[in-house]
Design a protein around this motif. Structure first.
Motif, PDB file in Angstrom:
ATOM      1  N   ILE A  23       1.031  -1.214   0.236  1.00  0.00           N
ATOM      2  CA  ILE A  23      -0.087   0.161  -0.026  1.00  0.00           C
ATOM      3  C   ILE A  23       1.032   1.201  -0.180  1.00  0.00           C
ATOM      4  N   PHE A  24       0.708   2.239  -1.034  1.00  0.00           N
ATOM      5  CA  PHE A  24       1.473   3.494  -0.986  1.00  0.00           C
ATOM      6  C   PHE A  24       0.637   4.484  -0.545  1.00  0.00           C
ATOM      7  N   ILE A  25       1.199   5.361   0.406  1.00  0.00           N
ATOM      8  CA  ILE A  25       0.685   6.658   0.920  1.00  0.00           C
ATOM      9  C   ILE A  25       1.711   7.658   0.312  1.00  0.00           C
ATOM     10  N   PRO A  26       1.085   8.672  -0.563  1.00  0.00           N
ATOM     11  CA  PRO A  26       2.204   9.664  -0.971  1.00  0.00           C
ATOM     12  C   PRO A  26       2.575  10.473   0.038  1.00  0.00           C
ATOM     13  N   PRO A  27       3.946  10.979  -0.040  1.00  0.00           N
ATOM     14  CA  PRO A  27       4.294  11.517   1.114  1.00  0.00           C
ATOM     15  C   PRO A  27       3.918  13.063   0.996  1.00  0.00           C
ATOM     16  N   GLN A  30       6.505  -0.800  -6.559  1.00  0.00           N
ATOM     17  CA  GLN A  30       7.453   0.125  -7.328  1.00  0.00           C
ATOM     18  C   GLN A  30       6.637   1.039  -8.605  1.00  0.00           C
ATOM     19  N   THR A  31       5.549   0.848  -8.341  1.00  0.00           N
ATOM     20  CA  THR A  31       4.611   1.514  -9.764  1.00  0.00           C
ATOM     21  C   THR A  31       4.637   3.053  -9.526  1.00  0.00           C
ATOM     22  N   ASN A  32       4.704   3.501  -8.447  1.00  0.00           N
ATOM     23  CA  ASN A  32       4.267   4.919  -7.937  1.00  0.00           C
ATOM     24  C   ASN A  32       5.541   5.654  -8.242  1.00  0.00           C
ATOM     25  N   GLN A  33       5.761   6.325  -9.253  1.00  0.00           N
ATOM     26  CA  GLN A  33       6.936   7.254  -9.663  1.00  0.00           C
ATOM     27  C   GLN A  33       7.411   8.210  -8.641  1.00  0.00           C
ATOM     28  N   GLY A  34       6.424   8.605  -7.460  1.00  0.00           N
ATOM     29  CA  GLY A  34       6.989   9.554  -6.440  1.00  0.00           C
ATOM     30  C   GLY A  34       8.014   8.830  -5.402  1.00  0.00           C
ATOM     31  N   GLN A  35       8.010   7.640  -5.457  1.00  0.00           N
ATOM     32  CA  GLN A  35       9.049   7.049  -4.744  1.00  0.00           C
ATOM     33  C   GLN A  35      10.231   6.650  -5.291  1.00  0.00           C
ATOM     34  N   LEU A  36      10.663   7.198  -6.608  1.00  0.00           N
ATOM     35  CA  LEU A  36      11.630   6.931  -7.191  1.00  0.00           C
ATOM     36  C   LEU A  36      12.715   7.829  -7.419  1.00  0.00           C
ATOM     37  N   GLY A  37      13.912   7.734  -7.369  1.00  0.00           N
ATOM     38  CA  GLY A  37      14.911   8.820  -7.412  1.00  0.00           C
ATOM     39  C   GLY A  37      16.023   8.364  -8.268  1.00  0.00           C
ATOM     40  N   PRO A  38      16.900   9.613  -9.159  1.00  0.00           N
ATOM     41  CA  PRO A  38      17.714   9.197  -9.999  1.00  0.00           C
ATOM     42  C   PRO A  38      19.002   8.514  -9.347  1.00  0.00           C
ATOM     43  N   ARG A  39      19.504   7.716 -10.104  1.00  0.00           N
ATOM     44  CA  ARG A  39      21.055   7.165  -9.595  1.00  0.00           C
ATOM     45  C   ARG A  39      22.174   8.043  -9.346  1.00  0.00           C
ATOM     46  N   TYR A  40      22.284   9.120 -10.205  1.00  0.00           N
ATOM     47  CA  TYR A  40      23.412  10.075 -10.026  1.00  0.00           C
ATOM     48  C   TYR A  40      23.514  10.448  -8.795  1.00  0.00           C
ATOM     49  N   GLN A  41      22.549  10.736  -7.934  1.00  0.00           N
ATOM     50  CA  GLN A  41      22.533  11.217  -6.590  1.00  0.00           C
ATOM     51  C   GLN A  41      23.333  10.398  -5.324  1.00  0.00           C
ATOM     52  N   HIS A  71      11.630  13.111  -8.640  1.00  0.00           N
ATOM     53  CA  HIS A  71      10.938  11.979  -9.200  1.00  0.00           C
ATOM     54  C   HIS A  71      10.645  12.116 -10.594  1.00  0.00           C
ATOM     55  N   PRO A  72      10.585  10.959 -11.355  1.00  0.00           N
ATOM     56  CA  PRO A  72      10.455  10.965 -12.458  1.00  0.00           C
ATOM     57  C   PRO A  72       8.982  11.137 -12.890  1.00  0.00           C
ATOM     58  N   SER A  73       8.302  11.556 -13.962  1.00  0.00           N
ATOM     59  CA  SER A  73       7.054  11.605 -14.067  1.00  0.00           C
ATOM     60  C   SER A  73       6.729  11.630 -15.556  1.00  0.00           C
ATOM     61  N   GLY A  74       5.408  10.930 -15.799  1.00  0.00           N
ATOM     62  CA  GLY A  74       4.877  10.914 -17.205  1.00  0.00           C
ATOM     63  C   GLY A  74       5.258   9.655 -17.882  1.00  0.00           C
ATOM     64  N   GLY A  75       4.397   8.796 -18.297  1.00  0.00           N
ATOM     65  CA  GLY A  75       4.521   7.670 -19.046  1.00  0.00           C
ATOM     66  C   GLY A  75       4.997   6.719 -18.180  1.00  0.00           C
ATOM     67  N   ASN A  76       5.944   5.978 -18.573  1.00  0.00           N
ATOM     68  CA  ASN A  76       6.696   4.722 -17.670  1.00  0.00           C
ATOM     69  C   ASN A  76       8.299   5.256 -17.047  1.00  0.00           C
ATOM     70  N   LEU A  77       8.459   6.564 -17.046  1.00  0.00           N
ATOM     71  CA  LEU A  77       9.709   6.977 -16.806  1.00  0.00           C
ATOM     72  C   LEU A  77      10.102   6.612 -15.441  1.00  0.00           C
ATOM     73  N   GLY A  78      11.374   6.193 -15.038  1.00  0.00           N
ATOM     74  CA  GLY A  78      11.660   5.721 -13.857  1.00  0.00           C
ATOM     75  C   GLY A  78      11.673   4.255 -13.546  1.00  0.00           C
ATOM     76  N   ARG A  79      10.572   3.782 -14.405  1.00  0.00           N
ATOM     77  CA  ARG A  79      10.416   2.295 -14.208  1.00  0.00           C
ATOM     78  C   ARG A  79      11.593   1.691 -15.062  1.00  0.00           C
ATOM     79  N   LEU A  80      11.663   0.221 -15.228  1.00  0.00           N
ATOM     80  CA  LEU A  80      12.587  -0.469 -16.037  1.00  0.00           C
ATOM     81  C   LEU A  80      12.194  -0.362 -17.476  1.00  0.00           C
ATOM     82  N   GLU A  81      12.743   0.676 -18.165  1.00  0.00           N
ATOM     83  CA  GLU A  81      12.177   0.792 -19.434  1.00  0.00           C
ATOM     84  C   GLU A  81      13.327   0.174 -20.397  1.00  0.00           C
ATOM     85  N   VAL A  82      12.740  -0.549 -21.463  1.00  0.00           N
ATOM     86  CA  VAL A  82      13.662  -1.220 -22.582  1.00  0.00           C
ATOM     87  C   VAL A  82      12.856  -0.771 -23.924  1.00  0.00           C
ATOM     88  N   ALA A  83      14.096  -0.475 -24.640  1.00  0.00           N
ATOM     89  CA  ALA A  83      13.420  -0.346 -25.996  1.00  0.00           C
ATOM     90  C   ALA A  83      12.862  -1.808 -26.722  1.00  0.00           C
TER      91      ALA A  83
END
Length: 616
Positions: free
Chosen positions: A3-7, A166-177, A192-204
């Motif tokens: 269960i995800f509760i937005p911060p 892992q579906t909620n993009q609001g709990q994802l952050g970039p690796r460079y940090q 956080h990423p936003s829009g489409g599937n950004l931040g999830r495991l995207e593959v061409a």
């Protein structure tokens, strides 16, 4: 179940404390989800036992176990997936495990593809996710015996984050940090990423194909998860000197792909479906092909790289022996990253078909929320090596460096045969000392030439010549030295100028020549010793760069004395040879001394006629 509760986005400390209380109350729901997974395990579905790990090592020690996967509808040219995971603390001390912005583990997912291209095995990374930031630990006995602790994730305990969590993009952050070696990250919460599937495991979609899994599958895919925990690096005291806990943070598991070219479905490979705990995905290449050389090399006082290499013989291409060189460089946890890769070459080695492959970056995952630049590295070939490189860190902090938890590939074809214990160089990208490190790999080596074409026997008239041809392949330019055997075990090198040959009994006048010198194809002439009708011929091919020499097979140079007028060709002997010989005999021409005995006698005529009927 998750269960995800937005911060809270605003409200200060009170809002954060309220959010923390609500989040902690969700432990029961997450425990229920864990119970469902455990039930599935009991009937042989879902999670499987992983590899044995060492429990109770000093200090906190984070290990990841892949639990399940999730699928999403593709957006544009990219499909997307999520990876569920147990984050386990197999160490003897509790691990800090609090919500952003306080210290907590983070983990991300990668997807690798093993395929065969033109007979050559490729192991490439085709996708990566952003990082999941953990929040509140649920103490589960999944890997080791779960113990009580004072805070965070207790010793021996694990915390489950299923794929759905892992579906909620609001709990994802970039690796460079994240500094993967120290586990440090900024005090502020990540973008956080936003829009489409950004931040999830995207593959061409173009990098995906149907894959049933297992050794017989022509293409195989492996999911990798890597966890980074700040406590692993900072926990140290006189009683608990910290070992290298950060080097067992990556785990992998094979997956299958079904569906269509427009939308694939990923699933855990059930037949061999265990998580290889503490083993990065790159290790699968050597498991599949034991002839791969895998080398672990560390940056002193910093992170770790894996360098894997494989050489494949391409056979003879255009008359030259060729080999394909394939390299995969995996950055496990070096914050310095790699910005250059060099493979040495022996002098004169020819290189073609240089190639490069890197993972996809998406969604503003770089510094300043700009995407990492995916520009392929350019290859520069010099007489001493092949070097690929990206922009310098000072010029572009978002350049396409080999960042942590990524695999980059480098490849080329060469005329130089491999040596198994050469070395390659990784140029480190971020400033520091040292500026580079080396790793053992299969590289082009200095080897003696190999004959592709051996000289063939030939026939010549007494005053003529014959063409001999041979070709060899080597790492550098070759010289050819043609030789004639003048006595058992005695060989003389011949070139443009006639080379006098010694004859039995002290006879003189015999010589040999071969033109042009140092060439693979020569016109050779031999004026024989009296009574000799054939000589053995060979050629020595020498690599001019000092890589050695190889001697060819022997061929026979036959002198056809009955071809008196040297007309040559397949029909060299004609009745005209008889007329010409008799004319020379009556004219007392020394050439008519056919048998070389007692000057011109009738026996010479008989011997010539006999030889003419026998043929060349």
């Amino acid at each position: 179940m998750a269960i995800f509760i937005p911060p809270p986005q605003a409200g200060g400390m009170l809002a954060m404390e309220a959010f923390a209380m609500i989040t902690r109350s969700c432990r029961l729901f997450r425990l229920a989800g864990s119970a469902l997974v455990a039930a599935a395990m009991a009937v042989g579905v879902g999670m499987a036992e992983g590899q044995i790990v060492t429990c109770g090592v000093p200090g906190p020690d984070a290990v990841l176990d892949i639990s399940d996967v999730g699928n999403f509808t593709p957006v544009g040219a990219y499909d997307a997936f999520t990876m569920g995971a147990y984050v386990a603390n197999v160490g003897s001390a509790s691990m800090q495990y609090t919500m952003c912005p306080n210290p907590h583990p983070v983990f991300g997912a990668n997807l690798y593809r093993y395929s065969t291209v033109n007979g050559v095995g490729h192991f490439e990374q085709v996708g990566q996710s952003w990082l999941k930031h953990t929040a509140v630990a649920v103490q589960i006995a999944q890997v080791c015996t779960c113990q009580t602790g004072s805070f965070g994730l207790h010793p021996g305990c694990a915390d489950l984050y299923s794929a759905g969590f892992q579906t909620n993009q609001g709990q994802l952050g970039p690796r460079y940090q994240i500094n993967p070696f120290t586990g440090a990250f900024p005090a502020a919460c990540p973008p956080h990423p936003s829009g489409g599937n950004l931040g999830r495991l995207e593959v061409a979609l173009s990098d995906l194909t149907l894959a049933a899994g297992g050794a017989s599958a022509p293409t195989r895919y492996f999911l990798e998860g890597q966890v980074i925990a700040n406590d692993e690096a900072i926990y140290t005291d006189a009683m608990h000197p910290i070992p290298d806990h950060g080097n067992n943070n990556a785990s992998n598991r094979e997956v299958t792909l079904t569906g269509t070219a427009a939308d694939y479905t990923i699933a855990l490979y059930a037949a061999g479906g265990i998580t290889q705990r503490g083993t990065p995905g790159i290790d699968r290449w050597k498991q599949i092909d034991p002839s791969v050389t895998e080398t672990i090399t560390d940056v002193p006082g910093e992170g770790r790289f894996y360098v894997s290499s494989k050489t494949t013989s391409l056979g003879v291409v255009g008359g030259t022996a060729m080999w394909h060189y394939e390299f995969a460089v995996f950055n496990l946890n070096s914050d310095r990253c790699a910005g250059a890769f060099t493979v040495p070459l022996p002098g004169g080695a020819q290189v073609t078909n240089t190639g490069f492959h890197a993972v996809l970056y998406r969604g503003g995952d770089g510094v300043g929320n700009a995407s990492v630049d995916g520009t392929p590295w350019a290859a520069v070939t010099t007489p001493t090596g092949v070097t690929w490189s990206t922009q310098a860190y000072a010029a572009n902090p978002n350049a396409n460096a080999v960042r942590w938890s990524t695999v980059y590939n480098f490849r080329f074809d060469s005329t130089a045969a491999p040596v198994a214990s050469g070395s390659v160089m990784l140029g480190l990208w971020k400033p520091g000392i040292p500026t580079s490190i080396t790793a053992v790999a299969q590289v082009p080596g200095c080897s003696a030439p190999v004959f592709m074409t051996q000289p063939a026997s030939a026939v010549a008239c007494p005053t003529g010549s014959a063409v001999f041809t041979a070709s060899a392949s080597g790492g550098g330019p070759l010289n050819y030295a043609w030789q004639v055997q003048t006595a058992p075990g005695v060989w003389q090198t011949v070139a443009n100028d006639p080379f006098p040959m010694s004859c039995p009994g002290g006879a003189s006048g015999a010589f040999a020549y071969a033109t042009p010198p140092f060439s693979g194809t020569v016109n050779m002439g031999i004026r024989p010793c009296p009574g000799v009708t054939s000589y053995q011929v060979r050629v020595i091919a020498t690599d001019t760069t000092g890589c050695g020499a190889t001697t060819s097979n022997e061929a026979t140079y036959t002198i056809c004395k009955a071809d008196f007028n040297c007309s040559g060709g397949p029909n060299a002997l004609t009745v005209q040879d008889i007329f010409d010989y008799l004319g020379a005999w009556f004219a007392q021409d020394p050439r008519a001394d056919f048998n070389g005995i007692d000057g011109l006698t009738v026996q010479d005529v008989f011997d010539f006629i006999g030889a003419w009927f026998v043929g060349c």
